[in-house]
Design a protein around this motif. Structure first.
Motif, short mmCIF file in Angstrom:
data_model
loop_
_atom_site.label_atom_id
_atom_site.label_comp_id
_atom_site.label_asym_id
_atom_site.label_seq_id
_atom_site.Cartn_x
_atom_site.Cartn_y
_atom_site.Cartn_z
N VAL A 241 14.73 14.95 -17.82
CA VAL A 241 13.66 14.30 -18.64
C VAL A 241 14.11 14.54 -20.12
O VAL A 241 14.42 15.63 -20.42
N LYS A 242 14.57 13.53 -21.11
CA LYS A 242 14.76 13.67 -22.31
C LYS A 242 13.72 13.05 -23.33
O LYS A 242 13.89 13.11 -24.61
N ALA A 243 12.77 12.33 -22.70
CA ALA A 243 11.85 11.60 -23.51
C ALA A 243 10.69 11.51 -22.75
O ALA A 243 10.87 11.37 -21.68
N VAL A 244 9.44 11.74 -23.37
CA VAL A 244 8.08 11.35 -22.81
C VAL A 244 7.33 10.52 -23.81
O VAL A 244 7.26 10.94 -25.21
N GLU A 245 6.89 9.46 -23.23
CA GLU A 245 6.04 8.52 -24.07
C GLU A 245 4.55 8.41 -23.62
O GLU A 245 4.54 8.31 -22.23
N ILE A 246 3.59 8.27 -24.45
CA ILE A 246 2.35 8.08 -23.97
C ILE A 246 1.85 6.64 -24.62
O ILE A 246 2.00 6.35 -25.64
N GLY A 247 1.21 5.62 -23.75
CA GLY A 247 0.77 4.40 -24.21
C GLY A 247 2.02 3.64 -24.78
O GLY A 247 3.08 3.53 -24.12
N ASP A 248 1.88 3.21 -26.00
CA ASP A 248 2.94 2.42 -26.39
C ASP A 248 4.35 3.40 -27.01
O ASP A 248 5.34 2.83 -27.32
N GLY A 249 4.01 4.42 -26.97
CA GLY A 249 5.15 5.39 -26.99
C GLY A 249 5.98 5.15 -28.37
O GLY A 249 5.32 4.98 -29.35
N ILE A 250 7.36 5.29 -28.33
CA ILE A 250 8.12 4.99 -29.67
C ILE A 250 7.79 3.87 -30.39
O ILE A 250 8.21 3.72 -31.55
N SER A 251 7.28 2.84 -29.67
CA SER A 251 7.32 1.53 -30.66
C SER A 251 5.93 1.56 -31.46
O SER A 251 6.06 0.70 -32.03
N VAL A 252 5.11 2.51 -31.27
CA VAL A 252 4.03 2.85 -32.29
C VAL A 252 4.75 2.93 -33.71
O VAL A 252 3.88 2.77 -34.66
N SER A 253 6.03 3.50 -33.78
CA SER A 253 6.39 4.05 -34.92
C SER A 253 7.02 2.52 -35.73
O SER A 253 7.33 2.74 -36.94
N GLN A 254 6.78 1.61 -35.20
CA GLN A 254 7.02 0.22 -35.81
C GLN A 254 5.83 -0.65 -36.02
O GLN A 254 5.76 -1.81 -36.23
N SER B 158 11.90 7.24 -39.96
CA SER B 158 11.75 5.97 -40.17
C SER B 158 10.53 5.59 -40.56
O SER B 158 9.46 6.39 -40.37
N ILE B 159 9.97 4.54 -41.30
CA ILE B 159 8.81 3.96 -41.51
C ILE B 159 8.69 2.63 -41.13
O ILE B 159 9.76 1.80 -41.70
N GLY B 160 7.93 2.09 -40.19
CA GLY B 160 8.01 0.79 -39.67
C GLY B 160 9.47 0.51 -39.27
O GLY B 160 10.12 1.38 -38.54
N GLU B 161 10.18 -0.70 -39.83
CA GLU B 161 11.55 -1.01 -39.03
C GLU B 161 12.37 -0.21 -40.03
O GLU B 161 13.67 -0.51 -40.02
N TYR B 162 12.09 0.44 -41.19
CA TYR B 162 13.18 0.85 -42.03
C TYR B 162 13.35 2.27 -41.61
O TYR B 162 12.86 3.28 -41.48
N ILE B 163 14.67 2.31 -41.04
CA ILE B 163 15.26 3.75 -40.29
C ILE B 163 16.50 4.07 -41.06
O ILE B 163 17.17 3.22 -41.78
N LYS B 176 13.37 15.08 -52.87
CA LYS B 176 13.36 14.27 -54.20
C LYS B 176 12.79 12.95 -54.19
O LYS B 176 12.34 12.42 -55.08
N ASN B 177 12.17 12.48 -52.72
CA ASN B 177 11.63 11.25 -52.79
C ASN B 177 10.17 11.63 -52.13
O ASN B 177 10.10 12.31 -51.35
N ALA B 178 9.09 10.65 -52.68
CA ALA B 178 7.86 10.95 -52.12
C ALA B 178 7.74 10.76 -50.56
O ALA B 178 6.67 11.41 -49.81
N LEU B 179 8.57 10.20 -49.80
CA LEU B 179 8.59 9.95 -48.44
C LEU B 179 9.33 11.01 -47.60
O LEU B 179 9.34 10.95 -46.44
N TYR B 180 9.85 11.98 -48.33
CA TYR B 180 10.78 13.05 -47.53
C TYR B 180 11.69 12.40 -46.83
O TYR B 180 12.10 12.83 -45.52
N MET B 181 12.43 11.50 -47.25
CA MET B 181 13.47 10.82 -46.44
C MET B 181 14.91 11.14 -46.87
O MET B 181 15.11 11.55 -48.29
N PRO B 182 16.00 11.55 -45.99
CA PRO B 182 17.23 12.07 -46.33
C PRO B 182 18.11 10.89 -47.01
O PRO B 182 19.35 11.02 -46.89
N ASP B 183 17.67 9.62 -47.11
CA ASP B 183 18.42 8.47 -47.45
C ASP B 183 17.63 7.74 -48.66
O ASP B 183 16.73 6.93 -48.44
N LYS B 184 18.33 8.11 -49.85
CA LYS B 184 17.63 7.34 -51.14
C LYS B 184 17.49 5.88 -50.85
O LYS B 184 16.29 5.41 -51.27
#
Lengths: 365, 365, 365, 365
Positions: A241-254, B158-163, B176-184
């Motif tokens: 197993v390399k990932a575990v998701e609850i509910g909507d899982g990784i899609s919540v990040s979008q 990632s933030i929303g669809e921005y990865i 350096k950025n407020a979002l702590y992202m390694p990609d300017k």
């Protein structure tokens, strides 16, 4: 070196290697008064048994469970339940080639690094046979949870790029096809695809989904022993197993908050949620809706194709693995995921029994 | 009701509510002889502090850490290290509207169901302020691990669809950025997008990635206390995390074994892997390559848009949340993920210290 | 309901009832690389075996140990060591009279109250046979500790009013007499006395003393897991023990500080103590001198004399117990005390392995 | 290095040194719904406070408790209860003489051996002030147990050779004399004797007895977590305790079975025992009669008489300890014994809540 026990009140300890005398589990903390016999457990072991069909290793094991303690007159006594499955077919294989080198994707190298040497016969403790103890213990948890109205539905959700179509979801179909898929069409396409994978001397990844229905509210202990945290640990502890998701899982990040939040409603006087993006858990505590959990399994690391690797003596070599291996993990692992979820939920259910002074007064009044 | 302690040898217990007198942590099991002062910890707390910029809540807290025990002459003594942060700005808010109803996506309902009532002020124990104790303890673990050559790189992936684009990966950019992202570039696009989200009175999901370098091999205890299993528990226990991935994570479910297996090679006499799909863990034990972990965060459940919900008296109502809230969780949560990984790795590092009789003889010779 | 596991790193879980299929233990956390075979364990089991002589029950068990896992090529692998002893002679007895009533001094009543019913065959889990698992696990701990220079001397200190004369102390004598006493004269007097007790259809109390030599300093974890605290728990958990003493034990309650304090001295450049009233422990941590522990055992509760008691239906009755029972507990229990001390000391020895940052750096350098 | 937490469900973690900023405790697992305020706890702390009378050190501490979390509207919320007592009078003492040498009977030497150095100010973590956290947590446990009808009576049983006469036992007397003795005559004789001890620049041993009434049956988890085993651990973990006895304690080693067995009888339809030699525990499980526990305390190791000892540099020297010290431990330690018993009993009471399936069904019906 002592990671073979899980649970705080419903404690499960597993032991045994692929090619030792036996594998087993000890359950300590099962409440007294549960009717239990070997058949209750055997039917779960049969779901993970090898040699079931063309997609599972031909290792010839009937995996018969024996209950060694903790039962009197067919009922649990509250004392430890010791469960044993003797290894039968463990002299056939020839391990000379893996004894001296590290199989890519396997734990050969890390066990040597940790312990100084390893039991290389069939992977020893890191073999899939280690999960027999999990399933045997899980079967006991599932039977007890069933008496509290909690039930499980676990199945293969995807094989490679073939993902079940929820519009075709048919619970009864799960046990009708060799891949334990709830979608007949997807199961057929996956079967054909798997045959290609096999003829390519390769293996493929997969995923399992587990739905828990009938959950009471209030299960889970903030902040580190949240229900989702302990489910993640229990399921991630299953090999591959390399990932575990609850509910909507990784899609919540979008997702937006306005989409992801589940609105509370009153349905026939009962508290319900309009949706269940949370997968039945809020703040690490069950909210009464279905628990939804997904696990992603990597492809079986044992493949027939030649692979680059190194020997124990740190020299590069080429390895081609012999013997019969499942080209895919999910189907036989589904019952393992179900077992780990059940063990975790029962343990937290016991812990929640004294969450308030009023409950305590009811018990000791 | 006792889930506020994590770890077996390096044990961390956190306490405190959003609007109580203070929040804190007790570390029990930190080896003696580590130079440690408040500054070592403060710099980590500052990464999660509110009021940093336009994307974080304006709650005015300086979150100054105080070390109450376990240090003598600037060095850890081996006894419990008690850490406290007093809550300063906790009288401003007006909670009359959330006192009587359940916020969607929050733990209000489940706490009431579990405990019979709740401290509704700012979410009480389920508030993000609970993570202060995690970060304070994590800072101690990170400092100790650093002396063993183990380092962490954690950022918003990632933030929303921005990865982030890994081709633009710049470690220095993270702070350096407020979002702590390694990609300017991605950080700029995400910032613009976040402003739209805010003007929509909504919030958005995000993800965090943590890379651990310099790991020794052999860390992790089969079978239930595997390194990946305990990392999954530790990270999933952070509020709003709905998925945890190791290495290639969910994408392994669509990979072939011949792609996913990492070939072992010898590089300048050292054992290395050609690839790192496994994320530095094989069979639950560290293989010496980088640990790679990803966590998916749901969008902040507190949004300004009107939402359907119910009252404590089980009547339907409509809620619009007041006050200032982060529209996104990842940036401030990155240091929490890093802290939980460090606490888990250090604990397993201590457990592995006696994996063989030879090690034991060396210690007690 | 889950009290059958002891230890944090060297974890021992025991299972089994007097008249079930078998009794056993699982050791999780034994370091890898210890040469171990059945004979190493069997010799300890033989010290507690029934049917040894005129003072022990005639139950006919050879108590042969089987190692089911955790060993490869005669060496521990670091994985769980599963140990089993099958019950042989468990159909002989007739329990009709104890099935329906509560034996005074036994756990019949309390098990019924806790679990709702009990396995009444030979006391079930509360039988002396439960200690087989303790001794099997203890044998492994003792073998490992021996390699670190730590040794045990355990014997019957007193039987009724017959207490050994330390001027006659002869270590070799311990295994020469049926009572495991280090004083030939006292053993003879005690034997004669025991025959009177038997002819009186009665039983008598006794005590065991355990001396641990070669202890390193620094073993024991303040404040609740002190060495003496965990030894007290481990030994008090043995059935029939009603008191545990460390060093001078209860007599310290009448001593002056000027007598009781052990002066530190330098002896050939080594730190020593002029006396050892403390029994080798200061502030819960080993001070390098011998650990001295005493356990007081109540008389065997099973006696032939008629006793007043009640039935399961809560009616008063009179009971006279059938079958053969030891008139005294200490001789066969000495090895159990030794085993529990060894398990406890090894576990704390492992925990102490990372007490300082310097130790940790040595391990991971 | 992580022995500062006790309990499985009702978990208590203590922290702090004698001369650090503060000492404290975190209780995790207290059921929600208990009315609790500082006064409930303060009255217990006052029983162990220094400077009470001529027999206690003059260190000037008012030991005022502060509740930092876990309470809302005066009621426990189920979340961790953080308790703090700030050290006030901790700059007075001069420790130059103990910084460089090891006090006989103290933990100075063993802490140095374990941790490489120590906080020598007033004994640091091994100081009696460490017990403040135990008593603060115990007060909470006692208040909760009181609501279940369980009460404690704890007192000084003996001072040197002066042992209370049970014929003079007067519970009300306990709080009327400076020695917390339930026998006025014995208290007076002991006081006179203590003045001699003080003028001799010496100290004397003592003992404490704790009686727990109103115990339900069924409390205690076989086989290692028996009620008596965990009580022994909890009480032996108190500094200076060298023996723990349950019921008749060491005297059982000289008793016959026919005397020692407690006959069960029916008294007004209730199960009772004619006697209580067992001290309320059979097979490690409470039998419903009073729990009887005794602890033997060594004399205060700090005495004014000159003592032989060694320096940190391993050279022999002579030490005479300055400052004011109690000549005896029992009186102020009685409340510590009571607290440890309460914490242990409450924890096992919570664990027993789910001993049967029927209980579980009642909770989740």
């Amino acid at each position: 070196m002592s990671g073979s026990t899980i649970g705080r009140l419903f404690k499960v300890t597993t032991w045994g290697e692929s090619h030792g005398a036996a594998v087993g589990a000890v359950i300590d903390g099962c409440p007294a008064g549960l009717m239990l016999n070997e058949t209750d457990i055997q039917k779960f072991l049969d779901r993970r048994k090898p040699g079931q069909n063309e997609f599972t290793t031909m290792r010839n094991e009937d995996d018969k469970i024996q209950i060694m303690s903790g039962i009197f007159d067919g009922i649990t006594t509250g004392t430890p339940i010791s469960l044993i499955v003797y290894n039968k077919d463990h002299h056939s294989a020839d391990y000379s080639n893996i004894a001296n080198c590290y199989r890519p994707g396997h734990a050969d190298y890390t066990y040597d690094e940790k312990y100084g040497f390893r039991d290389y016969r069939g992977g020893g403790r890191s073999s899939g046979r280690e999960t027999i103890g999990r399933v045997a213990a899980g079967a006991v948890a599932i039977k007890l949870l069933d008496q509290l109205g909690i039930s499980f539905c676990t199945y293969t959700r995807s094989i490679g790029e073939y993902i079940i179509d929820y519009n075709n979801f048919d619970k009864d179909e799960i046990y009708k096809n060799a891949l334990y898929m709830p979608d007949k069409v997807c199961a057929e396409k996956s079967s054909a695809y798997l045959k290609d994978i096999i003829s390519d001397l390769d293996s493929i990844g997969s995923s399992v989904e587990c739905i828990v229905s009938g959950m009471p509210t209030g299960i889970g202990e903030p902040v580190f022993d949240k229900l989702d945290a302990l489910l993640a640990k229990a399921v991630m502890s299953i090999g591959a197993v390399k990932a575990v998701e609850i509910g909507d899982g990784i899609s919540v990040s979008q997702a937006c908050g306005s989409e992801n939040n589940d609105s509370f409603i009153i349905d026939n006087g009962e508290v319900k949620k309009e949706t269940n993006h949370s997968g039945g858990i809020l703040g690490g505590i069950s909210d009464g809706s279905d628990i939804i959990l997904r696990a992603s399994f990597k492809p079986t690391p044992s493949i027939y194709k030649e692979q680059k690797t190194i020997t124990n003596d740190k020299e590069e070599t080429v390895l081609s693995i012999k013997g019969r291996h499942d080209p895919i993990i999910a189907p036989r692992a589904a019952v393992v995921v179900e077992s780990m979820c059940a063990i975790t939920i029962l343990d937290l259910l016991l812990q929640n029994a004294t969450s308030t002074v009023d409950k305590l007064k009811n018990i000791y009044k």
